[in-house]
Write a protein that holds these residues in place. Structure first.
Motif, PDB file in Angstrom:
ATOM      1  N   ASN A  88       0.669  -1.076  -0.105  1.00 43.51           N
ATOM      2  CA  ASN A  88       0.137  -0.205   0.194  1.00 43.51           C
ATOM      3  C   ASN A  88       0.872   1.139  -0.149  1.00 43.51           C
ATOM      4  OD1 ASN A  88      -1.992   1.924   0.266  1.00 43.51           O
ATOM      5  ND2 ASN A  88      -2.606   1.372   2.244  1.00 43.51           N
ATOM      6  N   PRO A 108       1.578   5.104  -2.866  1.00 43.37           N
ATOM      7  CA  PRO A 108       1.427   5.634  -4.181  1.00 43.37           C
ATOM      8  C   PRO A 108       1.959   4.956  -5.463  1.00 43.37           C
ATOM      9  CG  PRO A 108       1.320   7.149  -2.256  1.00 43.37           C
ATOM     10  CD  PRO A 108       1.968   5.966  -1.709  1.00 43.37           C
ATOM     11  N   TRP A 122       0.716   1.615  -6.167  1.00 47.28           N
ATOM     12  CA  TRP A 122      -0.606   1.934  -7.134  1.00 47.28           C
ATOM     13  C   TRP A 122      -0.677   2.228  -8.285  1.00 47.28           C
ATOM     14  CZ3 TRP A 122      -5.481   0.595  -6.828  1.00 47.28           C
ATOM     15  CH2 TRP A 122      -6.322   1.197  -7.582  1.00 47.28           C
ATOM     16  N   GLU A 123       0.162   3.152  -8.618  1.00 47.39           N
ATOM     17  CA  GLU A 123       0.851   3.653  -9.909  1.00 47.39           C
ATOM     18  C   GLU A 123       1.148   2.549 -10.923  1.00 47.39           C
ATOM     19  OE1 GLU A 123       0.700   6.699 -11.886  1.00 47.39           O
ATOM     20  OE2 GLU A 123      -0.629   6.849 -10.047  1.00 47.39           O
ATOM     21  N   SER A 132      -1.952   0.128 -11.314  1.00 44.94           N
ATOM     22  CA  SER A 132      -3.037   0.340 -12.348  1.00 44.94           C
ATOM     23  C   SER A 132      -2.519   0.662 -13.646  1.00 44.94           C
ATOM     24  CB  SER A 132      -3.613   1.698 -11.649  1.00 44.94           C
ATOM     25  OG  SER A 132      -2.680   2.665 -11.286  1.00 44.94           O
ATOM     26  N   LEU A 153      -2.418  -3.534  -1.136  1.00 44.98           N
ATOM     27  CA  LEU A 153      -3.253  -2.557  -1.884  1.00 44.98           C
ATOM     28  C   LEU A 153      -4.593  -3.258  -2.235  1.00 44.98           C
ATOM     29  CD1 LEU A 153      -1.094  -1.335  -4.638  1.00 44.98           C
ATOM     30  CD2 LEU A 153      -2.189   0.005  -3.084  1.00 44.98           C
ATOM     31  N   GLN A 194      -7.604  -0.770  -1.675  1.00 41.16           N
ATOM     32  CA  GLN A 194      -7.752   0.458  -2.703  1.00 41.16           C
ATOM     33  C   GLN A 194      -8.390  -0.207  -3.965  1.00 41.16           C
ATOM     34  OE1 GLN A 194      -4.137   2.957  -2.826  1.00 41.16           O
ATOM     35  NE2 GLN A 194      -5.123   4.159  -4.595  1.00 41.16           N
ATOM     36  N   VAL A 195      -8.107  -1.397  -4.457  1.00 43.15           N
ATOM     37  CA  VAL A 195      -8.521  -1.988  -5.589  1.00 43.15           C
ATOM     38  C   VAL A 195     -10.117  -2.099  -5.340  1.00 43.15           C
ATOM     39  CG1 VAL A 195      -8.490  -4.090  -7.204  1.00 43.15           C
ATOM     40  CG2 VAL A 195      -6.385  -3.216  -6.231  1.00 43.15           C
TER      41      VAL A 195
END
Ligand code: ZN
Length: 346
Positions: A60, A62, A65-66, A69, A97, A100-101
């Motif tokens: 988890n 940023p 996540w980048e 995705s 993560l 967030q997904v």
């Protein structure tokens, strides 16, 4: 990951990893673990008419996540269309993560019921309570108080609780395919591998990796009601029994014939147990877990190990001592300050 494992040149840095189409409706996306020598988690996506199902999600952060995705997009997949996330185990580089997904896509999150119970506990226990618990555990293992304070390290936020709980043998909700949960406790109590039966592939999580071996520890260190190393060895046999499947692990690289690698890891631990038994026979006085950990061989000298790594080493030492105890080769000597261990004649 184990700090007893070795690292070889075949491991490539995250910067050299790329999202990949693996054929048969399966893709892999490397997701970085910032600041961790392990480098990255391989997140897998499996095609499904309702939207791809992910195996693990990554750390988890940023940047992660980048990468997740963006990596899915580069493969023509949309993170907003993901229909589910199966988590191999609750550790933050796998489950981090998933929440967030779920937020981005409405996906379900599934994990084994034993890890789900731990996640619930992690979400309930206050940080102060957790620190007191750990300090007590380190004291009973024979760590000195200053070292113990540093060994606790920082805890990432607990993972999101799952929507679905899995048991051994359950089929994952993946229309048109056969993806089965294989319970492989050891690294965590609820670790699962996922067998894609229609393609002879096994998503191995951290259970079987091509070069390193997963961390097997006991927490708190002096528990005598569990035997995670023995669980792990039995879980390796379970995977060996599945035959020479292609392994899709969560770290390092994809490799053929998971059965042979699982047998090799089993052998590695049997040797380590035998070496530890021999060490204890040479030092007949009862020893604390910390003293035993300091005697064992790690990937660098004990004096050079950072406190957090010493804490992990002590967890591994404890798991090996517990396995030897269960085999009748070692006995535990309870004490007012710390628990100690001693070899038995055999
Ligand atoms: Zn893990």
């Amino acid at each position: 990951m184990s700090i007893g494992g070795k690292m070889k040149s075949r491991r490539r840095p995250y910067a050299e990893q790329r999202p990949q189409e693996l054929g048969g409706g399966v893709w892999s996306v490397p997701v970085p673990i910032p600041g961790n020598p392990l480098g990255y988690t391989l997140v897998y996506a499996i095609d499904s008419p309702r939207g791809p199902v992910l195996v693990d999600a990554g750390w988890n952060h940023p940047e992660a996540w980048e990468a997740l995705s963006g990596g899915l997009a580069a493969l023509g997949l949309d993170v907003g269309a993901v229909s589910g996330v199966v988590v191999t185990h609750f550790h933050p580089d796998h489950a981090g993560l998933a929440g967030q997904v779920r937020q981005a896509s409405g996906a379900w999150i599934a994990m084994h019921e034993s890890d789900a119970a731990l996640v619930r506990l992690m979400n309930e226990v206050a940080a102060g309570e957790q620190a007191a618990f750990q300090a007590d555990m380190l004291r009973r293992a024979g760590a000195d108080p200053g070292e113990a304070r540093q060994a606790m390290g920082e805890r990432p936020a607990p993972p999101a609780p799952p929507d679905r709980e899995l048991r051994d043998g359950d089929l994952i909700d993946l229309p048109g395919r056969k993806l089965r949960a294989v319970h492989t406790p050891g690294h965590t109590p609820g670790h699962i591998c996922l067998h894609l039966e229609d393609a002879d592939r096994l998503f191995t999580g951290d259970h079987v990796l091509p070069d390193i071996t997963p961390h097997i520890g006991i927490y708190p260190y002096d528990r005598d009601d569990v035997d995670p190393l023995n669980d792990f060895l039995e879980s390796l046999d379970r995977v060996s029994d599945l035959g020479p499947l292609d392994a899709l692990p969560a770290h390092e690289w994809i490799f053929p014939d998971v059965a042979t690698r699982a047998a090799e890891i089993r052998h590695h631990h049997e040797e380590k147990l035998e070496r530890l038994r021999a060490l204890l026979v040479q030092r007949p006085q009862p020893l604390t877990i910390w003293e035993v950990a300091a005697m064992m061989t790690w990937n660098r000298p004990w004096d050079d190990l950072a406190p957090v790594l010493r804490g992990m080493a002590a967890g591994e030492a404890a798991a090996h001592l517990r396995a030897l105890e269960a085999r009748g080769q070692v006995r535990r000597v309870p004490g007012v300050d710390a628990v100690r261990f001693q070899a038995l004649d055999s």
